[in-house]
Design a protein around this motif. Structure first.
Motif, short mmCIF file in Angstrom:
data_model
loop_
_atom_site.label_atom_id
_atom_site.label_comp_id
_atom_site.label_asym_id
_atom_site.label_seq_id
_atom_site.Cartn_x
_atom_site.Cartn_y
_atom_site.Cartn_z
N ARG A 1 0.95 -1.31 0.09
CA ARG A 1 -0.07 0.04 -0.12
C ARG A 1 0.73 1.27 -0.12
O ARG A 1 0.62 2.20 -0.61
N LEU A 2 1.80 1.05 0.80
CA LEU A 2 2.75 2.54 0.81
C LEU A 2 4.09 2.59 -0.25
O LEU A 2 3.94 3.23 -1.32
N ARG A 3 4.99 1.93 -0.19
CA ARG A 3 6.28 1.95 -0.81
C ARG A 3 6.04 1.17 -2.05
O ARG A 3 7.12 1.74 -2.98
N GLY A 4 5.66 0.07 -2.11
CA GLY A 4 5.62 -0.75 -3.24
C GLY A 4 5.23 0.15 -4.49
O GLY A 4 5.84 0.03 -5.61
N PRO A 5 3.85 0.39 -4.32
CA PRO A 5 3.21 1.01 -5.66
C PRO A 5 3.97 2.52 -6.06
O PRO A 5 4.42 2.89 -7.00
N ARG A 6 4.62 3.25 -5.03
CA ARG A 6 5.32 4.55 -5.18
C ARG A 6 6.62 3.98 -5.77
O ARG A 6 7.21 4.88 -6.74
N LEU A 7 7.49 3.19 -5.37
CA LEU A 7 8.63 2.62 -6.02
C LEU A 7 8.24 2.39 -7.52
O LEU A 7 9.00 2.85 -8.52
N THR A 8 7.38 1.46 -7.68
CA THR A 8 6.99 1.06 -8.98
C THR A 8 6.55 2.36 -10.03
O THR A 8 7.13 2.15 -11.41
N VAL A 9 5.91 2.98 -9.39
CA VAL A 9 5.47 4.48 -10.29
C VAL A 9 6.93 5.06 -10.65
O VAL A 9 7.13 5.62 -11.63
N ALA A 10 7.80 5.41 -9.48
CA ALA A 10 9.01 6.03 -9.79
C ALA A 10 9.97 5.33 -10.84
O ALA A 10 10.25 6.16 -11.70
N LEU A 11 9.93 3.93 -10.81
CA LEU A 11 10.74 3.46 -11.88
C LEU A 11 10.24 3.47 -13.33
O LEU A 11 10.83 3.90 -14.21
N GLY A 12 8.89 3.22 -13.17
CA GLY A 12 8.20 3.42 -14.72
C GLY A 12 8.07 4.92 -15.07
O GLY A 12 8.26 5.10 -16.39
N THR A 13 7.81 5.83 -14.21
CA THR A 13 7.81 7.26 -14.66
C THR A 13 9.32 7.82 -14.85
O THR A 13 9.60 8.42 -16.07
N GLY A 14 10.42 7.26 -14.24
CA GLY A 14 11.67 7.61 -14.77
C GLY A 14 12.21 6.98 -15.84
O GLY A 14 12.60 7.74 -16.74
N CYS A 15 11.89 5.63 -16.37
CA CYS A 15 12.00 5.14 -17.63
C CYS A 15 11.28 5.99 -18.69
O CYS A 15 12.09 6.07 -19.78
N ALA A 16 9.97 6.28 -18.46
CA ALA A 16 9.33 6.87 -19.54
C ALA A 16 9.90 8.36 -19.77
O ALA A 16 10.10 8.76 -20.83
#
Length: 364
Positions: free
Chosen positions: A90-105
């Motif tokens: 709920r907290l850090r997993g989604p945030r980290l995944t979004v950070a990785l995907g957004t940074g790649c994009a």
């Protein structure tokens, strides 16, 4: 997928890209996709991946709510319980995944844009996409609350800004110089709209918008992660299709035309892909500045080789955003600052370094 094939000789001529001593070839998939590959690029990609893994582990394990490093592997394989499960799911997993995907994009978007315009200081931010997204978010949050969500408002604002740039140039996205000039004008207009909306509304309501306008990863969900994942899933194969044409195009339009490429169409398609990737990133995290600008240039300077460096730029973007978000979560003196503030600091430091470097070379 076939093995790496050595690249053929490159014709010399005006505008030809600088050559490097590093072995180069094309990683081919079937007869359609051919991605330029160098040994130094492979080594750099592995180093970047290792740093991304380390940054991701730190994001999940540091702090009062962090998952103990010894149990992180078990938690990631489905063995998390209690607090650890809540933090991961709920907290850090989604945030980290979004950070990785957004940074790649963002990194990939910047590499495409800079390769198409042949401008090392170019990015979708420069042509007004971020400013348009900010204006759309401001209108949605402060003037249409409950009617239009902030992410949707940001996406619509970014798309409308790009449509205005497209019309303003008179040649669509084909002329890089007109594209940048029109983009600066549209960005100024969108920034004025944002400032007016914030000024006109109540200060307390405007404060709620601050984090999103600067770019934020707070309270991200798996829906956000899915959104940016789908954008990358669609855009990555299309990017691979034009990777070789972009590499050839960096030698100059005349040479690219002579080798059977269509530089104008390639540039237009690259800019459109860059806009799609950047718009996807904006829709889940807001207009995070400077990642698209700095990631491709950092990747290029690490390898010291010509080319668009699409994969390396995306990995560098992911690393920069994960590092910035780690700072946003763990630095006690600047608690709760939006991650976009940190990326602005990274971009400012990079531009300062670039200015000093160019002055020493006598280019300025």
């Amino acid at each position: 997928m076939t093995a790496v094939k050595p690249a053929g000789p490159v014709p010399a001529g005006p505008g030809a890209a600088s050559r490097t001593a590093s072995p180069k070839g094309f990683l081919t998939v079937g007869r359609v996709v051919a991605v330029p590959v160098r040994r130094v690029s492979v080594v750099t990609a592995l180093v970047l991946l290792a740093l991304i893994v380390a940054g991701s582990a730190a994001t999940l394990s540091l702090g009062r709510l962090g998952i103990p490093l010894a149990g992180l592997g078990e938690a990631l394989t489905g063995g998390a319980e209690g607090k650890d499960a809540f933090v991961l799911e709920r907290l850090r997993g989604p945030r980290l995944t979004v950070a990785l995907g957004t940074g790649c994009a963002l990194g990939l978007s910047g590499a495409l844009f800079q390769s198409a315009t042949r401008n090392p200081l170019g990015s979708p931010d420069v042509i007004g996409l971020g400013a348009g997204a900010g204006a759309g978010a401001a209108l949605a949050a402060l003037m249409l609350p409950g009617t239009v969500t902030v992410p949707l408002g940001a996406l619509v604002g970014g798309v409308l800004a790009m449509a205005l740039v497209y019309v303003s140039t008179g040649t669509g996205f084909r002329n890089p110089a007109r594209l940048v000039v029109a983009g600066i004008g549209v960005a100024a207009i969108c920034t004025a709209v944002t400032q007016y909306v914030v000024y006109a509304m109540k200060r307390d309501s405007a404060a709620e918008l601050t984090a999103y306008v600067n770019g934020s990863l707070d309270s991200r969900s798996w829906d956000d992660a899915t959104t940016i994942g789908l954008v990358l899933l669609v855009a990555a194969p299309l990017t691979a299709l034009i990777a070789r044409r972009l590499a050839i195009g960096e030698m100059g339009d005349e040479i690219a035309q002579g080798l059977g490429s269509e530089p104008r169409n390639t540039k237009t398609f690259a800019v459109l892909l860059a806009i799609v990737l950047s718009a996807g990133a904006v829709s889940v995290a807001g207009p995070i500045a400077f990642i698209a600008l700095t990631a491709p240039q950092i990747a290029k300077r690490i390898t010291r080789a010509s080319g668009p460096h699409l994969v390396l730029a995306s990995l560098t973007g992911a690393l920069l955003l994960v590092a910035a978000d780690l700072c946003a979560q763990q630095l006690p003196l600047f608690e709760d600052l939006p991650v976009g503030i940190y990326t602005m600091a990274i971009g400012g430091a990079y531009l300062g370094h670039l200015l000093i470097r160019e002055r020493r070379k006598g280019a300025l």
